[in-house]
Design an enzyme around this catalytic site. Structure first.
Site, PDB file in Angstrom:
ATOM      1  N   TRP A 101       0.833  -1.210   0.000  1.00 12.03           N
ATOM      2  CA  TRP A 101       0.000   0.000   0.000  1.00 12.03           C
ATOM      3  C   TRP A 101       0.864   1.255   0.000  1.00 12.03           C
ATOM      4  O   TRP A 101       0.538   2.236  -0.653  1.00 12.03           O
ATOM      5  CB  TRP A 101      -1.012  -0.013   1.146  1.00 12.03           C
ATOM      6  CG  TRP A 101      -2.087  -1.022   0.878  1.00 12.03           C
ATOM      7  CD1 TRP A 101      -2.364  -2.154   1.596  1.00 12.03           C
ATOM      8  CD2 TRP A 101      -3.023  -1.016  -0.222  1.00 12.03           C
ATOM      9  NE1 TRP A 101      -3.395  -2.847   1.009  1.00 12.03           N
ATOM     10  CE2 TRP A 101      -3.822  -2.178  -0.097  1.00 12.03           C
ATOM     11  CE3 TRP A 101      -3.251  -0.183  -1.304  1.00 12.03           C
ATOM     12  CZ2 TRP A 101      -4.835  -2.501  -1.015  1.00 12.03           C
ATOM     13  CZ3 TRP A 101      -4.259  -0.492  -2.215  1.00 12.03           C
ATOM     14  CH2 TRP A 101      -5.030  -1.637  -2.064  1.00 12.03           C
ATOM     15  N   ASP A 171      -2.052   6.660   6.215  1.00  8.76           N
ATOM     16  CA  ASP A 171      -3.102   5.843   5.600  1.00  8.76           C
ATOM     17  C   ASP A 171      -3.503   4.783   6.622  1.00  8.76           C
ATOM     18  O   ASP A 171      -2.869   3.742   6.731  1.00  8.76           O
ATOM     19  CB  ASP A 171      -2.565   5.195   4.321  1.00  8.76           C
ATOM     20  CG  ASP A 171      -3.564   4.191   3.735  1.00  8.76           C
ATOM     21  OD1 ASP A 171      -4.680   4.052   4.266  1.00  8.76           O
ATOM     22  OD2 ASP A 171      -3.200   3.535   2.727  1.00  8.76           O
ATOM     23  N   LYS A 195     -12.710  -1.734   5.835  1.00 13.03           N
ATOM     24  CA  LYS A 195     -11.987  -2.642   6.717  1.00 13.03           C
ATOM     25  C   LYS A 195     -12.575  -2.598   8.123  1.00 13.03           C
ATOM     26  O   LYS A 195     -13.054  -3.602   8.621  1.00 13.03           O
ATOM     27  CB  LYS A 195     -10.501  -2.290   6.763  1.00 13.03           C
ATOM     28  CG  LYS A 195      -9.668  -2.871   5.639  1.00 13.03           C
ATOM     29  CD  LYS A 195      -9.678  -2.067   4.387  1.00 13.03           C
ATOM     30  CE  LYS A 195      -8.984  -2.739   3.222  1.00 13.03           C
ATOM     31  NZ  LYS A 195      -8.158  -1.842   2.436  1.00 13.03           N
TER      32      LYS A 195
HETATM   33  C1  LIG Z   1      -7.502  -1.396   1.382  1.00 15.02           C
HETATM   34  C2  LIG Z   1      -6.421  -0.412   1.505  1.00 15.02           C
HETATM   35  C3  LIG Z   1      -6.257   0.627   0.564  1.00 15.02           C
HETATM   36  C4  LIG Z   1      -7.113   0.767  -0.669  1.00 15.02           C
HETATM   37  O1  LIG Z   1      -8.371   1.177  -0.352  1.00 15.02           O
HETATM   38  P1  LIG Z   1      -9.472   1.491  -1.473  1.00 15.02           P
HETATM   39  O2  LIG Z   1     -10.597   1.969  -0.629  1.00 15.02           O
HETATM   40  O3  LIG Z   1      -9.745   0.208  -2.193  1.00 15.02           O
HETATM   41  O4  LIG Z   1      -8.925   2.527  -2.361  1.00 15.02           O
HETATM   42  C5  LIG Z   1      -5.239   1.541   0.780  1.00 15.02           C
HETATM   43  N1  LIG Z   1      -4.438   1.461   1.865  1.00 15.02           N
HETATM   44  C6  LIG Z   1      -4.565   0.466   2.771  1.00 15.02           C
HETATM   45  C7  LIG Z   1      -3.645   0.424   3.942  1.00 15.02           C
HETATM   46  C8  LIG Z   1      -5.569  -0.484   2.622  1.00 15.02           C
HETATM   47  O5  LIG Z   1      -5.699  -1.457   3.535  1.00 15.02           O
END
Ligand SMILES: *Cc1c(COP(=O)(O)O)cnc(C)c1O
Length: 359
Positions: A101, A171, A195
């Site tokens: 990521w 993030d 999540k």
């Molecule tokens: C799932 C995830 C993403 C991507 O998220 P989207 O909503 O599909 O764009 C980005 N960063 C992390 C850490 C993630 O777990």
């Protein structure tokens, strides 16, 4: 019958929340229609939206000097929105690369500014995080970006980097609300909802006031933090159902006792699974024990040819979505807030029985 769903995202939601949504689906609060069918500008929906923000602020202890935005486009849209809002063209921003990521955030940001990767864990095949004291920051960088929890690799920072005056951007897609966090250390936190918050389609951004209003020319208004903040995240039609569901999850978290209680539970769940993995010679987790994720636990089988039967038999035991990310293979169990200890117990019991038959 509901199974234990170990998916990394979209992920399991609290059964209580789904039941509440079901119960009020056809006639939401006496409206004679579902929440999906009411105007986002109606008094009733605006009430839900504001309550959700209030509950989130309470849970995370968000200071008054921060704005909370309910956006769309996922965390991926934020990979671009962050540089567009916080840096001018040609500016430098620091990034830490701890896995897949981080890499995606870096690749996206390169279109907007000069990315300096100040630490890259490639040397350990992304099974570590950099030591706190090893980090060297670029003077005058627009911000430092990092990924507190790498959802695919199962690697998590046991500390928050401290870049001094440089704004810290995180993030938190796969770790937000799993434990208390000192929001005041961050300039900006973002997270896709699917999540640990609610259904996909909603993205949370928590941003410090003084970073609003600096978006570069050409930033689309739906990605412009100030434009969105000024409009209460309703510059255009927001993802109303996701926002409503997130609100129900926030209330559920408050009923559980808040984030300190969730942290205790999440730590205990992760510990139980790591103990089972470490205590066997059949299963293995590749991550440095100092930075193992509480949320996403990848593991491999000593006999990889048994992976398909492991997954099939697990599914027959009501344990779903244990396959690792398509890019890495193996297994992965995601243990977000809504996964009860009973799910982890059932997984550990199944793993031990599978090992007995095949180990
Ligand atoms: C799932 C995830 C993403 C991507 O998220 P989207 O909503 O599909 O764009 C980005 N960063 C992390 C850490 C993630 O777990």
């Amino acid at each position: 019958m509901r199974v234990f769903n170990f998916a990394a995202g979209p992920a399991t939601l609290p059964t209580e929340v789904l039941e509440q949504a079901r119960d009020e689906l056809l006639d939401w609060h006496g409206a004679g229609m579902s929440v999906m069918e009411v105007s986002h500008r109606s008094k009733a929906f605006v009430g839900v939206a504001r309550q959700a923000e209030q509950d989130l602020r309470e849970l995370l202890g968000v200071p008054d000097t921060y704005r909370v935005l309910f956006l769309q486009g996922g965390a991926t849209a934020q990979f671009a929105a962050v540089p567009m809002n916080l840096a001018s063209r040609g500016a430098v921003a620091d990034y830490i690369n701890t896995g897949q990521w981080s890499k995606k955030a870096i690749a996206e940001a390169r279109a907007y500014l000069d990315v300096q990767v100040i630490a890259d864990e490639k040397h350990s095949n992304y099974s570590t995080v950099p030591a706190r004291e090893s980090l060297g920051f670029t003077p005058g960088a627009a911000y430092l970006h990092y990924t507190p929890n790498e959802t695919i690799g199962g690697v998590e920072f046991p500390y928050a980097p401290d870049p001094g005056e440089t704004p810290l951007v995180a993030d938190m897609s796969s770790t937000i609300l799993s434990r208390p966090v000192d929001v005041g250390r961050y300039a900006l936190i973002y997270a896709g909802a699917q999540k640990n918050i609610g259904p996909s389609g909603l993205t949370l951004v928590i941003v410090r006031d003084d970073l609003l209003g600096t978006a570069r020319e050409g930033t689309p208004s739906v990605l412009d933090y100030k434009a969105m903040a000024d409009a209460g995240s309703m510059l255009n039609t927001p993802p109303t159902f996701g926002w409503y569901m997130a609100g129900l999850v926030f209330q559920w978290l408050k009923r559980q006792g808040g984030l300190a209680v969730m942290a205790e539970r999440n730590r205990a769940k992760a510990q139980r699974l790591y103990q089972a993995i470490d205590g066997s010679s059949f299963y293995a987790n590749p991550v440095d024990p100092g930075c193992r994720s509480w949320m996403n636990i990848p593991f491999t089988l000593a006999r990889p040819e048994l992976e398909a039967s492991f997954l099939e038999e697990a599914r027959a035991h009501g344990l779903a979505n244990l396959e690792g990310h398509r890019s890495v293979g193996g297994m992965r169990a995601s243990l977000y807030n809504a996964m009860p200890m009973a799910g982890v117990d059932a997984l550990v019991a199944f793993m031990s029985e599978f090992e007995r038959r095949h180990g």
